[in-house]
Write an enzyme that holds these catalytic residues in place. Structure first.
Site, PDB file in Angstrom:
ATOM      1  N   SER A 197      56.600-144.016 -59.645  1.00 52.04           N
ATOM      2  CA  SER A 197      56.639-143.417 -60.977  1.00 52.04           C
ATOM      3  C   SER A 197      55.689-144.162 -61.903  1.00 52.04           C
ATOM      4  CB  SER A 197      58.061-143.462 -61.559  1.00 52.04           C
ATOM      5  OG  SER A 197      58.459-144.795 -61.798  1.00 52.04           O
ATOM      6  N   GLY A 198      55.509-143.616 -63.095  1.00 50.91           N
ATOM      7  CA  GLY A 198      54.739-144.294 -64.126  1.00 50.91           C
ATOM      8  C   GLY A 198      53.331-144.648 -63.723  1.00 50.91           C
ATOM      9  N   TYR A 223      63.074-160.397 -69.963  1.00 52.48           N
ATOM     10  CA  TYR A 223      61.798-159.761 -69.627  1.00 52.48           C
ATOM     11  C   TYR A 223      60.620-160.700 -69.891  1.00 52.48           C
ATOM     12  CZ  TYR A 223      57.836-156.533 -69.993  1.00 52.48           C
ATOM     13  OH  TYR A 223      56.612-155.911 -69.850  1.00 52.48           O
ATOM     14  N   THR A 227      52.394-151.688 -55.718  1.00 57.03           N
ATOM     15  CA  THR A 227      53.847-151.817 -55.816  1.00 57.03           C
ATOM     16  C   THR A 227      54.340-150.984 -57.003  1.00 57.03           C
ATOM     17  OG1 THR A 227      53.831-153.764 -57.269  1.00 57.03           O
ATOM     18  CG2 THR A 227      53.698-154.144 -54.883  1.00 57.03           C
ATOM     19  N   ALA A 238      55.164-147.800 -56.925  1.00 56.56           N
ATOM     20  CA  ALA A 238      54.260-146.642 -56.849  1.00 56.56           C
ATOM     21  C   ALA A 238      54.946-145.291 -57.001  1.00 56.56           C
ATOM     22  CB  ALA A 238      53.497-146.674 -55.517  1.00 56.56           C
TER      23      ALA A 238
END
Length: 266
Positions: free
Chosen positions: A29-30, A168, A25, A27
């Protein structure tokens, strides 16, 4: 010194992943993108999900060895999550690995959040509700394949909560606690569980916070190697070597911080 290089036993990785199906999941970027490229060199099946379809299609086009299936979805949205689950089951394949990587971070004072309840809704939606709903559906599949769940978490869940990150930290802690709670049950049924506790990683998620630009951070490619290594080592967790000191301080100095920490915020 903070982020020592990982040694990857390519033979073990190839033996473990050949012919296997891996869901990633976040997927596009980064960390998720780099993990897709790293595993894309193997003869496995990657199922990639993210919001940016054009980026997913670019990744699929770039990868030549692995089979790649992509699905556009905003996993904060329940209809999108259920559409993704239908997509998975229509592929009619066993799932061997589920990498829970999608997430969002928000740094904001509670006094700047009084009219922003949606910040708490969207962080809980992607960081907690999305992986829980997906896993509730695919756990029987993972049990059949003696699969593995890898949760990309944060060192924040190991330390005393810090101001400005309430949305967060609460959402990441919620899933970390859920995952630790269900892991013994999953392990008893043959499903491996791994938590990857990460410090700052230089991804697009940290770009809005200017102070992060000059701080030490892991590279997404380095994290991709850590996750890949966990796929054949099957260890229960990964933590930076230096986080032990922070855990000890968080344990013994928590009350001191709660009593006097506000002075550092003035």
């Amino acid at each position: 010194m903070l982020f020592p290089k990982k040694f990857i036993n390519k033979d073990k990785l190839i033996n473990e992943l050949t012919g296997k199906t891996i869901v990633i999941t976040g997927a596009s970027s980064g960390i998720g993108e780099q993990l897709a490229y790293y595993l894309g060199e193997l003869t496995c099946h990657l199922i990639l999900v993210a919001r940016r379809e054009e980026k997913l299609l670019h990744i699929k086009k770039t990868i030549n060895t692995a089979k790649v299936s992509v699905y556009k979805a905003d996993l904060r949205n329940q209809d999108d999550r259920r559409g993704f689950l239908s997509f998975i089951y229509n592929l009619d394949t066993d799932i061997d690995f589920f990498v829970n990587n999608a997430g969002i971070s928000i740094k904001r004072s509670i006094y700047d959040s009084l009219d922003r309840f949606h910040d708490f809704q969207r962080t809980m939606s992607i960081n907690y509700f999305a992986p829980v709903e997906i896993l509730l559906s695919i756990i029987p599949n993972l049990e059949r394949s003696n699969g593995q769940i890898i949760n990309v978490s944060t060192i924040n869940t190991l330390l005393v909560p810090f101001p400005y990150f309430s949305a967060y930290e609460a959402s990441k802690q919620a899933f970390d606690t859920w995952f630790q709670s269900v892991s013994p049950e999953l392990n008893a049924r043959g499903i491996f569980t791994t938590s990857i506790y990460l410090p700052l990683v230089r991804t697009p998620m940290i770009e809005p916070t200017k102070t992060y630009q000059t701080k030490p951070a892991m590279s997404p490619n380095h994290v991709a190697q850590i996750i890949s290594q966990s796929m054949y080592k099957k260890k229960r967790s990964f933590k930076p070597w230096w986080i032990f000191g922070g855990e000890v301080l968080s344990l013994f100095l928590r009350r001191v911080w709660e009593k006097f920490g506000y002075r550092f915020l003035k």
